[in-house]
Design a protein around this motif. Sequence first.
Motif, PDB file in Angstrom:
ATOM      1  N   GLY A  39     -60.141  28.595  81.957  1.00 31.62           N
ATOM      2  CA  GLY A  39     -59.339  29.165  80.876  1.00 31.62           C
ATOM      3  C   GLY A  39     -59.344  30.687  80.892  1.00 31.62           C
TER       4      GLY A  39
ATOM      5  N   GLY B 120     -57.942  32.734  78.562  1.00 35.31           N
ATOM      6  CA  GLY B 120     -57.507  33.221  77.247  1.00 35.31           C
ATOM      7  C   GLY B 120     -58.464  34.303  76.767  1.00 35.31           C
TER       8      GLY B 120
ATOM      9  N   GLY C 221     -53.972  34.763  78.680  1.00 37.02           N
ATOM     10  CA  GLY C 221     -53.730  35.026  77.254  1.00 37.02           C
ATOM     11  C   GLY C 221     -53.846  33.783  76.379  1.00 37.02           C
ATOM     12  N   GLY C 222     -53.738  32.587  76.975  1.00 35.06           N
ATOM     13  CA  GLY C 222     -53.898  31.348  76.212  1.00 35.06           C
ATOM     14  C   GLY C 222     -52.989  31.310  75.000  1.00 35.06           C
TER      15      GLY C 222
ATOM     16  N   CYS D 226     -53.929  26.239  88.079  1.00 35.76           N
ATOM     17  CA  CYS D 226     -55.052  25.395  88.509  1.00 35.76           C
ATOM     18  C   CYS D 226     -55.653  24.706  87.286  1.00 35.76           C
TER      19      CYS D 226
ATOM     20  N   ARG E  27     -59.593  26.229  55.680  1.00 32.04           N
ATOM     21  CA  ARG E  27     -59.408  27.650  56.015  1.00 32.04           C
ATOM     22  C   ARG E  27     -58.494  28.329  55.011  1.00 32.04           C
TER      23      ARG E  27
ATOM     24  N   LEU F 216     -51.992  21.389  65.108  1.00 29.99           N
ATOM     25  CA  LEU F 216     -52.361  21.236  66.514  1.00 29.99           C
ATOM     26  C   LEU F 216     -53.021  19.883  66.726  1.00 29.99           C
TER      27      LEU F 216
ATOM     28  N   MET G 165     -62.605  20.417  75.926  1.00 32.75           N
ATOM     29  CA  MET G 165     -62.670  20.597  77.387  1.00 32.75           C
ATOM     30  C   MET G 165     -61.297  20.709  78.041  1.00 32.75           C
TER      31      MET G 165
HETATM   32  C1  LIG Z   1     -51.092  30.283  66.201  1.00 35.99           C
HETATM   33  C2  LIG Z   1     -52.555  30.549  66.232  1.00 35.99           C
HETATM   34  C3  LIG Z   1     -53.089  31.638  65.552  1.00 35.99           C
HETATM   35  C4  LIG Z   1     -54.455  31.881  65.583  1.00 35.99           C
HETATM   36  N1  LIG Z   1     -54.958  32.943  64.890  1.00 35.99           N
HETATM   37  C5  LIG Z   1     -56.278  33.168  64.887  1.00 35.99           C
HETATM   38  C6  LIG Z   1     -56.839  34.255  64.170  1.00 35.99           C
HETATM   39  O1  LIG Z   1     -56.157  35.014  63.523  1.00 35.99           O
HETATM   40  N2  LIG Z   1     -58.179  34.418  64.217  1.00 35.99           N
HETATM   41  C7  LIG Z   1     -58.996  33.583  64.917  1.00 35.99           C
HETATM   42  O2  LIG Z   1     -60.192  33.795  64.924  1.00 35.99           O
HETATM   43  N3  LIG Z   1     -58.488  32.563  65.605  1.00 35.99           N
HETATM   44  C8  LIG Z   1     -57.168  32.326  65.613  1.00 35.99           C
HETATM   45  N4  LIG Z   1     -56.661  31.273  66.317  1.00 35.99           N
HETATM   46  C9  LIG Z   1     -57.554  30.472  67.144  1.00 35.99           C
HETATM   47  C10 LIG Z   1     -57.355  30.995  68.596  1.00 35.99           C
HETATM   48  O3  LIG Z   1     -57.039  29.972  69.416  1.00 35.99           O
HETATM   49  C11 LIG Z   1     -58.523  31.840  69.031  1.00 35.99           C
HETATM   50  O4  LIG Z   1     -58.566  33.010  68.281  1.00 35.99           O
HETATM   51  C12 LIG Z   1     -58.509  32.296  70.497  1.00 35.99           C
HETATM   52  O5  LIG Z   1     -57.263  32.771  70.900  1.00 35.99           O
HETATM   53  C13 LIG Z   1     -58.995  31.211  71.360  1.00 35.99           C
HETATM   54  O6  LIG Z   1     -59.141  31.750  72.641  1.00 35.99           O
HETATM   55  P1  LIG Z   1     -59.656  30.847  73.816  1.00 35.99           P
HETATM   56  O7  LIG Z   1     -59.557  31.685  75.044  1.00 35.99           O
HETATM   57  O8  LIG Z   1     -60.960  30.262  73.480  1.00 35.99           O
HETATM   58  O9  LIG Z   1     -58.629  29.623  73.866  1.00 35.99           O
HETATM   59  P2  LIG Z   1     -57.084  29.620  74.162  1.00 35.99           P
HETATM   60  O10 LIG Z   1     -56.408  30.813  73.646  1.00 35.99           O
HETATM   61  O11 LIG Z   1     -56.582  28.299  73.708  1.00 35.99           O
HETATM   62  O12 LIG Z   1     -57.007  29.687  75.757  1.00 35.99           O
HETATM   63  C14 LIG Z   1     -57.455  28.608  76.535  1.00 35.99           C
HETATM   64  C15 LIG Z   1     -56.937  28.774  77.941  1.00 35.99           C
HETATM   65  O13 LIG Z   1     -57.507  27.750  78.741  1.00 35.99           O
HETATM   66  C16 LIG Z   1     -56.491  27.159  79.542  1.00 35.99           C
HETATM   67  N5  LIG Z   1     -56.907  25.785  79.812  1.00 35.99           N
HETATM   68  C17 LIG Z   1     -57.142  24.800  78.888  1.00 35.99           C
HETATM   69  N6  LIG Z   1     -57.524  23.678  79.508  1.00 35.99           N
HETATM   70  C18 LIG Z   1     -57.529  23.944  80.835  1.00 35.99           C
HETATM   71  C19 LIG Z   1     -57.843  23.161  81.988  1.00 35.99           C
HETATM   72  N7  LIG Z   1     -58.250  21.873  81.897  1.00 35.99           N
HETATM   73  N8  LIG Z   1     -57.748  23.750  83.217  1.00 35.99           N
HETATM   74  C20 LIG Z   1     -57.343  25.059  83.329  1.00 35.99           C
HETATM   75  N9  LIG Z   1     -57.032  25.831  82.275  1.00 35.99           N
HETATM   76  C21 LIG Z   1     -57.128  25.276  81.044  1.00 35.99           C
HETATM   77  C22 LIG Z   1     -55.244  27.254  78.695  1.00 35.99           C
HETATM   78  O14 LIG Z   1     -54.085  27.162  79.496  1.00 35.99           O
HETATM   79  C23 LIG Z   1     -55.434  28.608  78.040  1.00 35.99           C
HETATM   80  O15 LIG Z   1     -54.898  29.646  78.805  1.00 35.99           O
HETATM   81  C24 LIG Z   1     -55.300  31.011  66.305  1.00 35.99           C
HETATM   82  C25 LIG Z   1     -54.757  29.905  66.961  1.00 35.99           C
HETATM   83  C26 LIG Z   1     -53.405  29.665  66.933  1.00 35.99           C
HETATM   84  C27 LIG Z   1     -52.869  28.473  67.645  1.00 35.99           C
END
Ligand SMILES: Cc1cc2nc3c(=O)[nH]c(=O)nc-3n(C[C@H](O)[C@H](O)[C@H](O)COP(=O)(O)OP(=O)(O)OC[C@H]3O[C@@H](n4cnc5c(N)ncnc54)[C@H](O)[C@@H]3O)c2cc1C
Length: 510
Positions: free
Chosen positions: A30, A32, A61-62, A121, A311, A363, A368
Motif C-alpha cells: 500500500g 497511501g 495516495g490511496g 501489484c 464519529r 465503505l 489486509m
Molecule cells: C473520504 C475519506 C475521508 C477521510 N478523511 C479522514 C480524515 O479527515 N482524517 C482521518 O484521520 N482519516 C480520514 N480518513 C481515513 C483515511 O483512509 C486515512 O486517513 C488514511 O488516508 C489511510 O491511509 P492508508 O495509507 O492507511 O490507507 P489508504 O489511503 O486506504 O491506502 C491504502 C493503499 O493500499 C493499496 N492496497 C490495498 N490493498 C492492497 C493489496 N492487496 N495489494 C496492493 N495494494 C493494496 C490501495 O490501493 C491504497 O493505495 C478518510 C477516509 C475516507 C474514505
Amino acid sequence: MGGMATVVEEGARVTGNERGTEHFDVILVGAGLSGIGAAYHLQKEFPKKNYVILEGRKAMGGTWDLFRYPGIRSDSDMYTLGYRFRPWREAKAIADGPSILNYIRETAREYGIDRKIRYGCRAKRATWSAEAAKWTLEVAGDGGATTRMTCDFLYMCSGYYDYAGGYMPGWPGMERFGGTIVHPQKWPEGLDYTGKRVVVIGSGATAVTLVPAMTDKAEHVVMLQRSPSYVLALPGKDMVAEWLRGKVPAGLAYMIVRWKNVLVAMYLYQQSRKHPEKIKKWILGLAKKSLGPNFDVAKHFTPRYNPWDQRLCFVPDEDLFRAIRSGKASVVTDEIETFTEKGLKLKSGEELAADIIVTATGLKVQLMGGMEVWVDGKQIQFPKTLAYKGMMYSDVPNLVSTFGYTNASWTLKADLTAEYVCRLLKHMEAGHYDVCTPRKRENNIQEEPAIDFSSGYIQRAMDVLPKQGSKRPWRLHQNYALDLLEFRYSNVDDGTMEFSRVKKLAEARG
Ligand SMILES: Cc1cc2nc3c(=O)[nH]c(=O)nc-3n(C[C@H](O)[C@H](O)[C@H](O)COP(=O)(O)OP(=O)(O)OC[C@H]3O[C@@H](n4cnc5c(N)ncnc54)[C@H](O)[C@@H]3O)c2cc1C
C-alpha cells in the motif's frame, strides 16, 4: 551462487529462493498515507534494509487519490493528519483532497520513496513458512499474471476498506429511477450537476462534505438522512498556526499546533465520555446559533446516541450550515420507501424529485486489502485473532498492519506504529532473532470487539475485524498520549511477544 537468481533490480536481494523470486527484508503493501510514512521511518532507521512497496493501483495516495467527489477534504486537521516528520505548511487546517495527495506525493519524492513503489501489484495471498521464517507473497500484476516474492517481514499499509466498491444498501425501485445514481467512491469523471436537483443519501462525513460543495452549481441539494449525526463547525484555518507563522521556525510551529490539536481532541473525547449531556447541549447549541431559530435542530441535527458513540462530523467554517441558511441546501430526516422514476418516495409520504442521487452510504470495511493470510498451512481468520497493540495479531508472526484512531487522526497512530516496527526490528537484529509472534499466554484476558462504535459500518464489520483483549498489550487505547508512551518507551520484549531464531538454528545444525 549457481542456479540462483542474480540481483533483479535495485533493492532486491538474492537468497536461497527459487530462481527468479525476489526477496526483500520488508515488503510494504500500500502506497497511501500510511505506506509512505512507514517507508520513511524504515529507511531512516535501516538504510541498508531492502524493501519494496507493492501498490495495487496505478497511483500512490490511496484514499486521497481514489476519492474524487466534489469538495473531497479531510475532516481532521492537517497538523495531526500530516506526518510528525514533515510539517504541513499550507494555511488550510482542514485541507482538500488534492492538497493532501500532493503532500503525500511530495513526501515520497523528497525521500526517494517513490522509486520503491511498484504499481499495479496487488498482494493476493501471503503464506508464512515457519521452517524458512519468511513470507511468500502471491502478487497479481496488471496483466493478470501472478508472481511470487518473499520477505522476512510483512508490513501492511492497505487501509481499512474495499477499494473495489463502497457499501450500497439495496432500495426498492432503484432500477426505475430515470436519473443518475452515483456512489462517492466511484465518482464519474466530469459529472455535470449544473442546475440539477441533487439528493445526497447519508449523514456522515462524506454527506456533510458533498452537500455544501455541490451547491456551487446544483439547483438544490437535499441531504436525506435516516437519522442525524453530530455536526460541529470548526475554523478552516487554525488561529494558533496563523499567529505562529513567521514568528517561530515552521517545524516548531507545526509541533506546537499538532500537540495543541491532539490535546483539544482528547479533551473533547474524554468530556464526551464523562459528560455526554453537557457536550451534547454544547454541540446542539452551536448548531442552533448557526442555523437560526426557525430551523428544527432537534429533528435534523440531534442524534439518538451520545457524542463520540459514533464519529463526530466536522465542517469547516460552518459551510454546511451556511449552505442550509442560503436555501441552496436542505435536510430531510426520513426513510426511503422506494425509488421512483423521478426521485424518491419517503415513508412519511413525501416525494423528493431528483436528477442525481448520491448514495453516501459508506465503505465496506476490509482487512489486509483483501489479501489471504496463511500461517503454516492454515488460513488466518482475523475475527478469531486478538489484536496486539492494534497492529499485530495473535499467533501471526512477522506481520504488522496499520490502523488509525477512530477518535483522532489516522496518521498519529500510523506514525507510532512505524516507530514501533523499527524498535521491534532493531530488537530482533540485536538478538539475532528472525521471528516475532504475539502469543496470548494468560487465560484471564476477555475478548471484546475491537471498536466500540455504534456506527453502521463498524457494526457491519464485526465479522471482519479482530478482537481486542481486556488488558494490555491486547487493549486498544484510542488515546495518542497513552500509545505514545507505550509504543515509544515500553519494553519490546514484553513477555507477550515471542522471539525465536529459526534460520540461525538451522544454520547451526548445518
Ligand atoms: C473520504 C475519506 C475521508 C477521510 N478523511 C479522514 C480524515 O479527515 N482524517 C482521518 O484521520 N482519516 C480520514 N480518513 C481515513 C483515511 O483512509 C486515512 O486517513 C488514511 O488516508 C489511510 O491511509 P492508508 O495509507 O492507511 O490507507 P489508504 O489511503 O486506504 O491506502 C491504502 C493503499 O493500499 C493499496 N492496497 C490495498 N490493498 C492492497 C493489496 N492487496 N495489494 C496492493 N495494494 C493494496 C490501495 O490501493 C491504497 O493505495 C478518510 C477516509 C475516507 C474514505
